[in-house]
Design a protein around this motif. Structure first.
Motif, PDB file in Angstrom:
ATOM      1  N   ALA A 298      37.605   3.094   2.986  1.00  0.00           N
ATOM      2  CA  ALA A 298      38.442   2.900   1.800  1.00  0.00           C
ATOM      3  C   ALA A 298      39.691   2.073   2.116  1.00  0.00           C
ATOM      4  N   ARG A 299      40.023   1.982   3.371  1.00  0.00           N
ATOM      5  CA  ARG A 299      41.173   1.165   3.789  1.00  0.00           C
ATOM      6  C   ARG A 299      40.711  -0.211   4.274  1.00  0.00           C
ATOM      7  N   TYR A 300      39.480  -0.573   3.917  1.00  0.00           N
ATOM      8  CA  TYR A 300      38.902  -1.878   4.247  1.00  0.00           C
ATOM      9  C   TYR A 300      38.737  -2.099   5.744  1.00  0.00           C
ATOM     10  N   ASP A 301      38.623  -1.045   6.483  1.00  0.00           N
ATOM     11  CA  ASP A 301      38.392  -1.156   7.927  1.00  0.00           C
ATOM     12  C   ASP A 301      36.895  -1.404   8.130  1.00  0.00           C
ATOM     13  N   LYS A 302      36.560  -2.556   8.652  1.00  0.00           N
ATOM     14  CA  LYS A 302      35.146  -2.938   8.822  1.00  0.00           C
ATOM     15  C   LYS A 302      34.630  -2.659  10.234  1.00  0.00           C
ATOM     16  N   THR A 303      35.401  -1.932  11.020  1.00  0.00           N
ATOM     17  CA  THR A 303      34.958  -1.570  12.352  1.00  0.00           C
ATOM     18  C   THR A 303      33.779  -0.605  12.254  1.00  0.00           C
ATOM     19  N   ALA A 304      32.680  -0.931  12.912  1.00  0.00           N
ATOM     20  CA  ALA A 304      31.519  -0.027  12.924  1.00  0.00           C
ATOM     21  C   ALA A 304      31.902   1.244  13.684  1.00  0.00           C
ATOM     22  N   LEU A 305      31.563   2.377  13.105  1.00  0.00           N
ATOM     23  CA  LEU A 305      31.923   3.666  13.704  1.00  0.00           C
ATOM     24  C   LEU A 305      30.699   4.298  14.353  1.00  0.00           C
ATOM     25  N   PRO A 306      30.899   4.910  15.513  1.00  0.00           N
ATOM     26  CA  PRO A 306      29.767   5.542  16.199  1.00  0.00           C
ATOM     27  C   PRO A 306      29.365   6.854  15.528  1.00  0.00           C
ATOM     28  N   GLY A 307      28.210   7.346  15.909  1.00  0.00           N
ATOM     29  CA  GLY A 307      27.782   8.673  15.469  1.00  0.00           C
ATOM     30  C   GLY A 307      28.506   9.719  16.293  1.00  0.00           C
ATOM     31  N   PHE A 308      28.130  10.970  16.086  1.00  0.00           N
ATOM     32  CA  PHE A 308      28.691  12.036  16.910  1.00  0.00           C
ATOM     33  C   PHE A 308      27.565  12.985  17.280  1.00  0.00           C
ATOM     34  N   GLU A 309      27.674  13.571  18.456  1.00  0.00           N
ATOM     35  CA  GLU A 309      26.631  14.467  18.950  1.00  0.00           C
ATOM     36  C   GLU A 309      26.956  15.889  18.510  1.00  0.00           C
ATOM     37  N   GLU A 310      26.302  16.313  17.446  1.00  0.00           N
ATOM     38  CA  GLU A 310      26.612  17.612  16.831  1.00  0.00           C
ATOM     39  C   GLU A 310      26.420  18.774  17.796  1.00  0.00           C
ATOM     40  N   ASN A 311      25.446  18.719  18.676  1.00  0.00           N
ATOM     41  CA  ASN A 311      25.228  19.830  19.617  1.00  0.00           C
ATOM     42  C   ASN A 311      26.393  19.958  20.590  1.00  0.00           C
ATOM     43  N   ASP A 312      26.953  18.842  21.033  1.00  0.00           N
ATOM     44  CA  ASP A 312      28.125  18.887  21.907  1.00  0.00           C
ATOM     45  C   ASP A 312      29.324  19.477  21.179  1.00  0.00           C
ATOM     46  N   TYR A 313      29.490  19.093  19.910  1.00  0.00           N
ATOM     47  CA  TYR A 313      30.588  19.633  19.121  1.00  0.00           C
ATOM     48  C   TYR A 313      30.465  21.152  18.999  1.00  0.00           C
ATOM     49  N   VAL A 314      29.277  21.621  18.665  1.00  0.00           N
ATOM     50  CA  VAL A 314      29.068  23.063  18.480  1.00  0.00           C
ATOM     51  C   VAL A 314      29.344  23.813  19.779  1.00  0.00           C
ATOM     52  N   GLU A 315      28.837  23.282  20.881  1.00  0.00           N
ATOM     53  CA  GLU A 315      29.047  23.952  22.162  1.00  0.00           C
ATOM     54  C   GLU A 315      30.524  24.031  22.522  1.00  0.00           C
ATOM     55  N   ALA A 316      31.261  22.960  22.284  1.00  0.00           N
ATOM     56  CA  ALA A 316      32.685  22.923  22.634  1.00  0.00           C
ATOM     57  C   ALA A 316      33.554  23.761  21.699  1.00  0.00           C
ATOM     58  N   ALA A 317      33.096  24.013  20.499  1.00  0.00           N
ATOM     59  CA  ALA A 317      33.922  24.672  19.479  1.00  0.00           C
ATOM     60  C   ALA A 317      34.106  26.169  19.701  1.00  0.00           C
ATOM     61  N   ASN A 318      33.165  26.816  20.365  1.00  0.00           N
ATOM     62  CA  ASN A 318      33.245  28.263  20.608  1.00  0.00           C
ATOM     63  C   ASN A 318      33.446  29.067  19.331  1.00  0.00           C
ATOM     64  N   ALA A 319      32.731  28.695  18.285  1.00  0.00           N
ATOM     65  CA  ALA A 319      32.877  29.367  16.993  1.00  0.00           C
ATOM     66  C   ALA A 319      32.563  30.851  17.069  1.00  0.00           C
ATOM     67  N   ASN A 320      31.675  31.247  17.956  1.00  0.00           N
ATOM     68  CA  ASN A 320      31.281  32.658  18.041  1.00  0.00           C
ATOM     69  C   ASN A 320      32.386  33.562  18.565  1.00  0.00           C
ATOM     70  N   LYS A 321      33.453  32.977  19.090  1.00  0.00           N
ATOM     71  CA  LYS A 321      34.600  33.765  19.549  1.00  0.00           C
ATOM     72  C   LYS A 321      35.657  33.915  18.459  1.00  0.00           C
ATOM     73  N   ARG A 322      35.378  33.323  17.284  1.00  0.00           N
ATOM     74  CA  ARG A 322      36.325  33.371  16.171  1.00  0.00           C
ATOM     75  C   ARG A 322      35.848  34.354  15.120  1.00  0.00           C
ATOM     76  N   SER A 323      36.781  34.816  14.303  1.00  0.00           N
ATOM     77  CA  SER A 323      36.400  35.695  13.197  1.00  0.00           C
ATOM     78  C   SER A 323      35.847  34.843  12.057  1.00  0.00           C
ATOM     79  N   ILE A 324      35.015  35.460  11.255  1.00  0.00           N
ATOM     80  CA  ILE A 324      34.458  34.744  10.118  1.00  0.00           C
ATOM     81  C   ILE A 324      35.573  34.351   9.145  1.00  0.00           C
ATOM     82  N   GLN A 325      36.565  35.199   8.990  1.00  0.00           N
ATOM     83  CA  GLN A 325      37.673  34.869   8.084  1.00  0.00           C
ATOM     84  C   GLN A 325      38.453  33.665   8.591  1.00  0.00           C
ATOM     85  N   ASP A 326      38.638  33.572   9.908  1.00  0.00           N
ATOM     86  CA  ASP A 326      39.331  32.418  10.482  1.00  0.00           C
ATOM     87  C   ASP A 326      38.551  31.128  10.202  1.00  0.00           C
ATOM     88  N   LEU A 327      37.245  31.183  10.367  1.00  0.00           N
ATOM     89  CA  LEU A 327      36.406  30.011  10.092  1.00  0.00           C
ATOM     90  C   LEU A 327      36.464  29.611   8.618  1.00  0.00           C
TER      91      LEU A 327
END
Length: 172
Positions: A84-113
Motif C-alpha cells: 500500500a506504500r508502493y514498495d515494489k520490493t519482492a518479499l520472501p515467504g516465512f517458515e511457519e514451522n520455525d515460527y511455531v517452534e520458536a514461539a513456545n505458545a504451549n508455555k502461555r495461557s490461552i487468555q494471554d494468547l
C-alpha cells in the motif's frame, strides 16, 4: 468491498482455500472486526484439556495454531503495508514451522494468547482503515506470488476461519 470483488490476478491460487472461507455478508473492515470476536468466543468454549492436545504426533496444539494465526496476521499485514506504500520490493515467504517452534505458545495461557490476538487485530484494523480505496488494489510480490492489499486482508480472515474449521474437525 467483499471477497467476491477480488479478481483472479490479485492472489495466488493457494489463497483460494482461505478466501473461500470468508463470507460475502460483510465488507473487509466489518469482517475483520466481527471475525476476531467470533473466533475468541469459539476458543473460549473449548474444554481446557484440549488446548495442549495434538491429534497426531508432530501436529501442532491449539495453542500453537492460535500463535500461528497471530504470527501470520502480522506477516500478512506487514505485506499489505509495504504494498500500500508502493514498495515494489519482492518479499520472501516465512517458515511457519520455525515460527511455531520458536514461539513456545504451549508455555502461555490461552487468555494471554487471545489477548495478543485481539491486540494484533486492532492494529490490523487500524492499518486497513487507513488505506485509501485505491491502495487496496495495489499489488506486490510475496513468496514469489503477486497479491493485492485487499486479498491479504481477506486472507487474514480466511486463514483464521480455516484453522477454526481444523479445530472443529480434528481437535474437538
Amino acid at each position: 468491498m467483499k471477497p467476491t470483488d477480488l479478481q483472479p490476478d490479485e492472489f495466488p491460487a493457494y489463497f483460494a482455500t482461505y478466501l473461500n472461507q470468508v463470507s460475502d455478508e460483510y465488507t473487509l473492515i466489518e469482517e475483520l472486526e466481527i471475525s476476531v470476536h467470533r473466533f475468541i468466543k469459539f476458543v473460549q468454549n473449548i474444554p481446557l484439556d484440549k488446548f495442549d492436545y495434538r491429534y497426531a504426533e508432530g501436529k501442532w496444539t491449539i495453542k500453537d495454531i492460535i500463535q500461528h494465526i497471530i504470527d501470520s496476521e502480522r506477516v500478512f499485514a506487514y505485506r499489505a503495508l509495504r504494498f500500500a506504500r508502493y514498495d515494489k520490493t519482492a518479499l520472501p515467504g516465512f517458515e511457519e514451522n520455525d515460527y511455531v517452534e520458536a514461539a513456545n505458545a504451549n508455555k502461555r495461557s490461552i487468555q494471554d494468547l487471545l489477548s495478543e490476538m485481539l491486540i494484533v487485530r486492532q492494529a490490523t484494523l487500524s492499518l486497513f482503515k487507513s488505506f485509501a480505496t485505491e491502495l487496496l488494489v495495489e499489488k506486490g510480490i510475496a513468496s514469489n506470488n503477486s497479491v493485492s492489499v485487499r486479498a491479504l486482508g481477506f486472507a487474514i480472515i480466511g486463514h483464521q476461519n480455516h484453522h477454526q474449521r481444523v479445530f472443529e474437525e480434528r481437535y474437538l
